[in-house]
Design a protein around this motif. Sequence first.
Motif, PDB file in Angstrom:
ATOM      1  N   HIS A 314       0.799  -1.228   0.000  1.00 48.81           N
ATOM      2  CA  HIS A 314       0.000   0.000   0.000  1.00 48.81           C
ATOM      3  C   HIS A 314       0.834   1.281   0.000  1.00 48.81           C
ATOM      4  N   TYR A 317       0.200   3.994  -2.448  1.00 47.51           N
ATOM      5  CA  TYR A 317      -0.948   4.904  -2.305  1.00 47.51           C
ATOM      6  C   TYR A 317      -0.684   6.016  -1.289  1.00 47.51           C
ATOM      7  N   TYR A 389     -13.035  10.913  -0.450  1.00 45.14           N
ATOM      8  CA  TYR A 389     -11.674  11.444  -0.435  1.00 45.14           C
ATOM      9  C   TYR A 389     -11.029  11.305   0.948  1.00 45.14           C
ATOM     10  N   GLN A 392     -11.634   7.837   2.671  1.00 39.29           N
ATOM     11  CA  GLN A 392     -10.883   6.778   1.992  1.00 39.29           C
ATOM     12  C   GLN A 392      -9.378   6.916   2.267  1.00 39.29           C
ATOM     13  N   LYS A 395      -8.532   5.415   5.524  1.00 34.66           N
ATOM     14  CA  LYS A 395      -8.483   3.943   5.479  1.00 34.66           C
ATOM     15  C   LYS A 395      -7.159   3.475   4.867  1.00 34.66           C
TER      16      LYS A 395
ATOM     17  N   MET B   1      -4.855  -5.250  -2.117  1.00 37.64           N
ATOM     18  CA  MET B   1      -4.822  -4.136  -3.078  1.00 37.64           C
ATOM     19  C   MET B   1      -5.673  -4.525  -4.291  1.00 37.64           C
ATOM     20  N   ALA B   2      -6.602  -3.690  -4.631  1.00 40.37           N
ATOM     21  CA  ALA B   2      -7.452  -3.965  -5.783  1.00 40.37           C
ATOM     22  C   ALA B   2      -7.104  -3.005  -6.896  1.00 40.37           C
ATOM     23  N   GLU B  10     -17.061   4.281  -5.019  1.00 40.61           N
ATOM     24  CA  GLU B  10     -15.758   4.403  -5.652  1.00 40.61           C
ATOM     25  C   GLU B  10     -15.889   4.501  -7.161  1.00 40.61           C
ATOM     26  N   ALA B  58      -7.272  11.023  -6.412  1.00 37.73           N
ATOM     27  CA  ALA B  58      -8.444  10.137  -6.502  1.00 37.73           C
ATOM     28  C   ALA B  58      -8.020   8.674  -6.617  1.00 37.73           C
ATOM     29  N   HIS B  59      -6.748   8.447  -6.896  1.00 39.93           N
ATOM     30  CA  HIS B  59      -6.111   7.137  -6.908  1.00 39.93           C
ATOM     31  C   HIS B  59      -6.379   6.370  -5.591  1.00 39.93           C
ATOM     32  N   VAL B  60      -6.661   7.055  -4.485  1.00 35.13           N
ATOM     33  CA  VAL B  60      -6.959   6.330  -3.228  1.00 35.13           C
ATOM     34  C   VAL B  60      -8.173   5.419  -3.396  1.00 35.13           C
ATOM     35  N   ALA B  61      -9.045   5.764  -4.343  1.00 32.81           N
ATOM     36  CA  ALA B  61     -10.249   4.956  -4.551  1.00 32.81           C
ATOM     37  C   ALA B  61      -9.922   3.592  -5.136  1.00 32.81           C
ATOM     38  N   ASP B  62      -8.716   3.417  -5.666  1.00 33.36           N
ATOM     39  CA  ASP B  62      -8.332   2.131  -6.254  1.00 33.36           C
ATOM     40  C   ASP B  62      -8.098   1.052  -5.195  1.00 33.36           C
ATOM     41  N   VAL B  63      -8.034   1.446  -3.929  1.00 31.20           N
ATOM     42  CA  VAL B  63      -7.792   0.479  -2.863  1.00 31.20           C
ATOM     43  C   VAL B  63      -9.138  -0.013  -2.337  1.00 31.20           C
ATOM     44  N   ALA B  65     -11.162  -0.954   0.476  1.00 28.03           N
ATOM     45  CA  ALA B  65     -10.956  -0.713   1.906  1.00 28.03           C
ATOM     46  C   ALA B  65     -12.273  -0.594   2.651  1.00 28.03           C
ATOM     47  N   ASP B  66     -13.338  -1.182   2.087  1.00 30.15           N
ATOM     48  CA  ASP B  66     -14.656  -1.022   2.710  1.00 30.15           C
ATOM     49  C   ASP B  66     -14.684  -1.423   4.181  1.00 30.15           C
ATOM     50  N   ILE B  68     -12.121  -1.594   6.245  1.00 31.00           N
ATOM     51  CA  ILE B  68     -10.928  -1.130   6.966  1.00 31.00           C
ATOM     52  C   ILE B  68     -11.301   0.083   7.820  1.00 31.00           C
TER      53      ILE B  68
END
Lengths: 507, 117
Positions: A314, A317, A389, A392, A395, B1-2, B10, B58-63, B65-66, B68
């Motif tokens: 991770h 990210y 945003y 997320q 997390k 990682m998705a 997302e 917005a790349h954070v949305a690629d993880v 993490a529901d 988490i």
Amino acid sequence: MTGGSASFTSASAVEIAALIGAGEASAVEVTQAHLDRIESEDGALHAFLRVDTDGALSAAQAVDDRRAAGEPLGPLAGVPLALKDVVVTKGLETTSGSRILVGWIPPYDATITTRIKAAGIVILGKTNMDEFAMGSSTENSGFGPSHNPWDLDRIPGGSSGGSSAAVAGCLAPLGIGTDTGGSIRQPAAVTGLVGHKPTYGGVSRYGLIAFSSSLDQAGPFGRTVLDTALLHEAIAGHDPADSTSIPMPVPAVVAAACEGAGGDLSGLRIGVVRELGGQGFTDGYEPGVLSSVAAAIDVLAGLGAEIVEVSCPHFGYALAAYYLIAPSEASSNLARFDAVRYGLRVGDDGVRGLDEVMALTRQAGFGAEVKRRIMIGTYALSSGYYEAYYGQAQKVRTLISRDFAAAFESADVLVSPSTPTVAFPLGARTDDPLAMYAADLCTLPASLAGTPAISVPSGLSEGLPVGLQIMAPALADDRCYRVAAAVESALDSDRGHPLLHELPSRS
Amino acid sequence: MAGRPSTLEELSLHDRHCMTAISRDDVAHLAHLARLAVTEQELDLFAGQLDVILASVAHVADVAADDIPPTTHAVPLTNITRPDVIGPSLHPQDVLAAAPAAEGGRFRVPRILNEPA
């Protein structure tokens, strides 16, 4: 050491303190030598926003008086220091690099200012920085950039670039920086210094002008690992005035630096983070940086450490999460600059209302990067976008901490480059915020996890310094210092002299 | 990682950033919310830059993490309490000396209501 101003300004903090302690030099002489060097060199470096000549000389005189009276002196008594302008100093203008605070004279001292003074350390003045610590080059300062002593056309790193330029340029043997996303480690790396970001909560934030409160952490710069460790111990420790300060003993970093210099790392497991410059993850990294860091890792192996590769999936990210979390917190923290209690006020003509005066003041007082981050943070926190945003990103922060926890099961410390490139030319990235943010690629994971990390010189690439980053679990700052001292000692010995002796302008 | 967005939320975020740009009006609105006056030139400059930055983060949305939990702070915090002991305070004069305008021992502020003073 025979005295003389040039030898004072090239001496380590340990050497200076020993001379003063033995009565072979006075603190006033040492301070004056540094003030003279600032006078002659800082026109080119622009490390300092203001020099406190009177305050420095009187603090030095106080050390000399205490010594004359037979009082015991601390290990850094009489040693000069360059203090980043984000740290408030009672009676001495403090701007955090921003035009909005021009002329602000704080009515109180930060806790670290109090501790520096109590240790008999002499504050020479306040150093330049990216405005409110937002940047990686000092080019976002409201007062013009600082310059790298290795090449005046290049950045000294940021945001604590005034302090790194001052210490590398021998204007001061010690410096204080703050590190929110890498602002101690990256400037240390690109100027050939040692710089440590303590465990979050290890050093009080009381009296630091807040940027991103869940990330901000002050820490030391030095030209040697031992000097850096001594300054760490002088400023660290629990402070009731900061509710996020950790109520635990300060890790024994000076002892760790001494142990590490002995050069035996047998039994220590060092994890090389694949995602930070390893195979398949080299985009944006200069080959010269990667080879310098790889050579330093070989040196660690030669000292008996076991080298393992670890994966932290991770970490890729971290940049995105950081550039949501930090601007979000900044947009809230910087709301305090409201043209009422301190700083600038623009447009107060008796007709305009508070909202309009506030907006005009903030337009005039903030630079472009600060405005960008306030707007990004405002966007990320607005209803409808908050979960996608900011939520997320928080997390992702958890997942990064879990990556660290997993990696520390197979390694005692983790290593990577401190920053992907050597110092870049001034102006090269000012029009491209994302390129500027990429300087933080390697430092952000430890920032988000709150774990300690140090940058120590690994060598030169294209004639410019490269830093090795050593990361440890929370509260294990001593491991960073132990490994850094081992690298420093082995590389200095192979080279025959410290890296900074190769600095072209050194005198 | 998705590698792909995995929830509706997302997905919509992902799509928005593939298709939508930050407009000058969006910048003007954000600047107003943040109490920043902006010039016409700044609207153009920031619209382009904020768009690039937001598309990148917005790349954070690629993880995925529901499930988490979020981390708000590196060090878990509980309420910090301490004895209610009187300590030193700043002198009002010292504080007001740093204010852009003070009057009668108080901060003087511009008009805060909607009528002229």
